[in-house]
Write a protein that holds these residues in place. Structure first.
Motif, short mmCIF file in Angstrom:
data_model
loop_
_atom_site.label_atom_id
_atom_site.label_comp_id
_atom_site.label_asym_id
_atom_site.label_seq_id
_atom_site.Cartn_x
_atom_site.Cartn_y
_atom_site.Cartn_z
N THR A 67 -8.26 6.16 9.07
CA THR A 67 -7.46 6.72 10.14
C THR A 67 -6.67 7.90 9.62
O THR A 67 -6.37 8.00 8.42
N LEU A 68 -6.30 8.79 10.49
CA LEU A 68 -5.55 9.97 10.07
C LEU A 68 -4.11 9.64 9.70
O LEU A 68 -3.54 10.22 8.78
N ASP A 69 -3.49 8.71 10.43
CA ASP A 69 -2.09 8.42 10.18
C ASP A 69 -1.86 7.14 9.36
O ASP A 69 -0.74 6.84 8.98
N GLY A 70 -2.91 6.34 9.11
CA GLY A 70 -2.76 5.12 8.33
C GLY A 70 -2.30 3.93 9.15
O GLY A 70 -2.16 2.83 8.63
N HIS A 71 -2.03 4.14 10.43
CA HIS A 71 -1.61 3.04 11.29
C HIS A 71 -2.83 2.38 11.93
O HIS A 71 -3.90 2.95 11.99
N THR A 81 -4.40 -0.29 10.85
CA THR A 81 -5.33 -0.86 9.88
C THR A 81 -5.00 -2.33 9.67
O THR A 81 -3.89 -2.78 9.95
#
Length: 84
Positions: free
Chosen positions: A47-51, A53
């Motif tokens: 993911t681009l924002d790391g959220h 997951t």
């Protein structure tokens, strides 16, 4: 579903067993090499924002040689589930 068919124990019993083993103070390894092995797993890490997951971690205890493990010590059974 597997528990209702008699193929495994219910989650509540598994939770009781885990609590009982955790609370057990007996030394189950006489002498030998003990190593704890842990592994983590991340799902959807691209993911681009790391959220959004999912992260999980599991571990096992490895003992060698097998003869150093004392399998004759009974684990006292807890009466209730202690984990949340």
């Amino acid at each position: 579903m597997l528990s209702s068919m008699g193929m495994c124990v219910p989650y509540k019993e598994t939770d009781k067993f885990e609590g009982s083993v955790t609370a057990c103070t007996e030394d189950t390894v006489n002498s030998g090499y003990v190593q704890f092995v842990y592994f983590n797993a991340d799902h959807n890490v691209n993911t681009l924002d790391g959220h959004g997951t999912f992260h999980a971690m599991g571990g096992i205890e490895c003992v060698t040689p097998f003869s150093s493990v004392n399998v004759d010590i009974p684990v006292p059974r807890n009466k209730k589930v202690t984990a949340a």
